[in-house]
Design an enzyme around this catalytic site. Sequence first.
Site, PDB file in Angstrom:
ATOM      1  CE  LYS A 133      -3.224   6.069  -0.965  1.00  0.00           C
ATOM      2  NZ  LYS A 133      -4.331   6.769  -1.597  1.00  0.00           N
ATOM      3  CE1 TYR A 175      -3.471   2.596   0.769  1.00  0.00           C
ATOM      4  CE2 TYR A 175      -2.124   3.440   2.785  1.00  0.00           C
ATOM      5  CZ  TYR A 175      -3.158   3.519   1.586  1.00  0.00           C
ATOM      6  OH  TYR A 175      -3.881   4.740   2.026  1.00  0.00           O
TER       7      TYR A 175
HETATM    8  N1  LIG Z   1      -9.158   5.836   6.109  1.00  0.00           N
HETATM    9  C1  LIG Z   1      -7.580   6.235   6.035  1.00  0.00           C
HETATM   10  O1  LIG Z   1      -7.128   5.971   6.943  1.00  0.00           O
HETATM   11  C2  LIG Z   1      -6.927   6.776   5.079  1.00  0.00           C
HETATM   12  C3  LIG Z   1      -7.271   6.793   3.685  1.00  0.00           C
HETATM   13  N2  LIG Z   1      -6.577   7.251   2.765  1.00  0.00           N
HETATM   14  C4  LIG Z   1      -7.010   7.186   1.330  1.00  0.00           C
HETATM   15  O2  LIG Z   1      -8.257   7.969   1.106  1.00  0.00           O
HETATM   16  C5  LIG Z   1      -8.977   7.492   0.094  1.00  0.00           C
HETATM   17  C6  LIG Z   1     -10.516   6.979   0.478  1.00  0.00           C
HETATM   18  O3  LIG Z   1     -10.361   5.790   1.329  1.00  0.00           O
HETATM   19  P1  LIG Z   1     -11.450   5.723   2.584  1.00  0.00           P
HETATM   20  O4  LIG Z   1     -12.506   6.784   2.353  1.00  0.00           O
HETATM   21  O5  LIG Z   1     -10.635   5.941   3.812  1.00  0.00           O
HETATM   22  O6  LIG Z   1     -11.878   4.286   2.251  1.00  0.00           O
HETATM   23  P2  LIG Z   1     -13.165   3.641   1.688  1.00  0.00           P
HETATM   24  O7  LIG Z   1     -12.958   2.365   1.733  1.00  0.00           O
HETATM   25  O8  LIG Z   1     -14.249   4.078   2.639  1.00  0.00           O
HETATM   26  O9  LIG Z   1     -13.529   4.247   0.260  1.00  0.00           O
HETATM   27  C7  LIG Z   1     -12.765   4.184  -0.748  1.00  0.00           C
HETATM   28  C8  LIG Z   1     -13.616   4.340  -1.941  1.00  0.00           C
HETATM   29  O10 LIG Z   1     -12.699   3.899  -3.118  1.00  0.00           O
HETATM   30  C9  LIG Z   1     -13.593   3.253  -4.115  1.00  0.00           C
HETATM   31  N3  LIG Z   1     -12.985   2.247  -5.153  1.00  0.00           N
HETATM   32  C10 LIG Z   1     -12.166   1.212  -4.875  1.00  0.00           C
HETATM   33  N4  LIG Z   1     -11.712   0.849  -6.102  1.00  0.00           N
HETATM   34  C11 LIG Z   1     -12.251   1.716  -6.936  1.00  0.00           C
HETATM   35  C12 LIG Z   1     -12.248   1.698  -8.532  1.00  0.00           C
HETATM   36  N5  LIG Z   1     -11.628   0.650  -9.044  1.00  0.00           N
HETATM   37  N6  LIG Z   1     -13.008   2.513  -9.154  1.00  0.00           N
HETATM   38  C13 LIG Z   1     -13.791   3.346  -8.592  1.00  0.00           C
HETATM   39  N7  LIG Z   1     -13.804   3.330  -6.938  1.00  0.00           N
HETATM   40  C14 LIG Z   1     -12.968   2.840  -6.467  1.00  0.00           C
HETATM   41  C15 LIG Z   1     -14.635   2.426  -2.984  1.00  0.00           C
HETATM   42  O11 LIG Z   1     -15.702   1.946  -3.834  1.00  0.00           O
HETATM   43  P3  LIG Z   1     -16.412   0.520  -3.608  1.00  0.00           P
HETATM   44  O12 LIG Z   1     -17.495   1.064  -2.688  1.00  0.00           O
HETATM   45  O13 LIG Z   1     -17.130   0.144  -4.942  1.00  0.00           O
HETATM   46  O14 LIG Z   1     -15.266  -0.355  -3.304  1.00  0.00           O
HETATM   47  C16 LIG Z   1     -14.944   3.597  -2.195  1.00  0.00           C
HETATM   48  O15 LIG Z   1     -15.958   4.247  -2.736  1.00  0.00           O
HETATM   49  C17 LIG Z   1      -8.132   6.223  -0.565  1.00  0.00           C
HETATM   50  O16 LIG Z   1      -7.193   6.612  -1.614  1.00  0.00           O
HETATM   51  C18 LIG Z   1      -7.045   5.974   0.648  1.00  0.00           C
HETATM   52  O17 LIG Z   1      -5.831   5.333   0.142  1.00  0.00           O
HETATM   53  C19 LIG Z   1      -5.352   7.940   3.143  1.00  0.00           C
HETATM   54  C20 LIG Z   1      -5.075   8.040   4.263  1.00  0.00           C
HETATM   55  C21 LIG Z   1      -5.830   7.504   5.330  1.00  0.00           C
HETATM   56  C1  LIG Z   2       2.312   0.569  14.339  1.00  0.00           C
HETATM   57  C2  LIG Z   2       3.176   1.882  14.146  1.00  0.00           C
HETATM   58  C3  LIG Z   2       2.986   3.025  13.490  1.00  0.00           C
HETATM   59  C4  LIG Z   2       1.893   2.971  12.786  1.00  0.00           C
HETATM   60  C5  LIG Z   2       1.060   3.851  11.980  1.00  0.00           C
HETATM   61  C6  LIG Z   2      -0.386   3.604  11.356  1.00  0.00           C
HETATM   62  C7  LIG Z   2      -1.154   2.435  11.649  1.00  0.00           C
HETATM   63  C8  LIG Z   2      -0.603   4.550  10.404  1.00  0.00           C
HETATM   64  C9  LIG Z   2      -1.677   4.398   9.667  1.00  0.00           C
HETATM   65  C10 LIG Z   2      -1.883   5.305   8.601  1.00  0.00           C
HETATM   66  C11 LIG Z   2      -2.931   5.008   7.489  1.00  0.00           C
HETATM   67  C12 LIG Z   2      -4.170   4.204   7.882  1.00  0.00           C
HETATM   68  C13 LIG Z   2      -2.857   5.523   6.245  1.00  0.00           C
HETATM   69  C14 LIG Z   2      -3.744   5.417   5.234  1.00  0.00           C
HETATM   70  O1  LIG Z   2      -3.444   5.897   4.362  1.00  0.00           O
HETATM   71  C15 LIG Z   2       3.711   3.946  13.469  1.00  0.00           C
HETATM   72  C16 LIG Z   2       3.028   5.338  13.676  1.00  0.00           C
HETATM   73  C17 LIG Z   2       4.381   4.123  11.962  1.00  0.00           C
HETATM   74  C18 LIG Z   2       5.252   4.069  14.517  1.00  0.00           C
HETATM   75  C19 LIG Z   2       5.591   2.654  14.526  1.00  0.00           C
HETATM   76  C20 LIG Z   2       4.399   1.908  14.921  1.00  0.00           C
END
Ligand SMILES: NC(=O)C1=CN([C@@H]2O[C@H](COP(=O)(O)OP(=O)(O)OC[C@H]3O[C@@H](n4cnc5c(N)ncnc54)[C@H](OP(=O)(O)O)[C@@H]3O)[C@@H](O)[C@H]2O)C=CC1
Ligand SMILES: CC1=C(/C=C/C(C)=C/C=C/C(C)=C/C=O)C(C)(C)CCC1
Length: 317
Positions: free
Chosen positions: A161, A157
Amino acid sequence: MANSGQKVVLITGCSSGIGLRIAVTLAKDEKKRYHVIATMRDLKKKDKLVEAAGDAYGKTLMLLPLDVCSDESVKQCINNVKERHIDILINNAGVGLLGPVESISIEEMKRVFETNFFGVVRMIKEVMPDMKKRRSGHIIVMSSVMGLQGVVFNDVYTASKFAMEGFCESMAVQLMKFNIRLSMIEPGPVHTEFETKMMEDVAKMEYPGVDADTVRYFKDVYLPSSIDIFEAMGQTPEDIAKCTKKVIESSSPRFRNLTNSLYTPIVALKYADETGGLSVNTFYNLLFNFGPLMHITMSILKCLTCSCLRRRTISPN
Ligand SMILES: NC(=O)C1=CN([C@@H]2O[C@H](COP(=O)(O)OP(=O)(O)OC[C@H]3O[C@@H](n4cnc5c(N)ncnc54)[C@H](OP(=O)(O)O)[C@@H]3O)[C@@H](O)[C@H]2O)C=CC1
Ligand SMILES: CC1=C(/C=C/C(C)=C/C=C/C(C)=C/C=O)C(C)(C)CCC1
């Protein structure tokens, strides 16, 4: 249809979480400045969005199907937008992947790159030429703190990114010449289905080909720490939507926009020591030496988040 003066915003992945909330927040803008095209790959999942949009549905918010993994779907969707005119493209769709790499097939890894990396590239390729012709536009990319710094057991993942960060950092320079802005939103943990889906996947995991020590580090050390971190610093999709709206409305939007001041010191470690030693060793210690004390560590981190670091984030308020 958009009124003149309204900005057309197209958002990917609006069936849940951050995408849904950005769509609703912009569609409910008091001054009705946005015409939101909320897209999702399966329109059968529209109910939650339609309910949250309320009166805005059919007025400032409309729906279109779009799967970011399909060339055809992307083309068809953009062709369905009036004059293909999109002022603001929000690349939000994304999927997570967690666990020891030994147990993850190359196919699963490709699916993550297909969505998180090529999905964004596909959207930008389709929308950018029209923006270039108009010499205007704003492209937003929902990246992550994991696009800036690796996190153990999130290897693939994180890599997807990072790939997008590299792509966008390069593109931003060319786009600026055409008066097109590109902004990355960098959330830390956010409470959405992303978290739930990953936990469900973990519950089903069987760890083929993974040695017992690695399984133990993942299940008994990483997962509890990760849950602590979500509890201590998790933001809401509303927080991220508000930050994104601020970035869109800024007269000089920044390229990178961290949303969570509590996570900023963690990201700052990387920039404080270019050899990478500080971040790798700190993560190791946090996880393997202070893991059981993660609750306390999180409290200390909160105190350490001084005002100068807070200033570097886009506050949701
Ligand atoms: N939640 C978190 O901790 C974090 C999330 N992000 C990023 O934020 C963004 C949104 O995630 P989040 O709202 O948390 O998660 P969700 O799982 O709630 O939402 C993800 C969305 O992306 C859609 N999706 C997945 N695959 C496709 C595709 N092929 N075409 C179109 N839509 C698609 C899903 O649709 P469907 O319902 O059809 O699967 C859903 O609507 C992502 O890019 C994620 O990486 C970044 C940092 C932290
Ligand atoms: C366990 C752990 C960590 C975890 C971080 C996490 C769980 C971050 C999640 C970020 C997300 C969900 C991003 C989505 O895009 C740290 C802080 C690195 C410090 C070392 C130990």
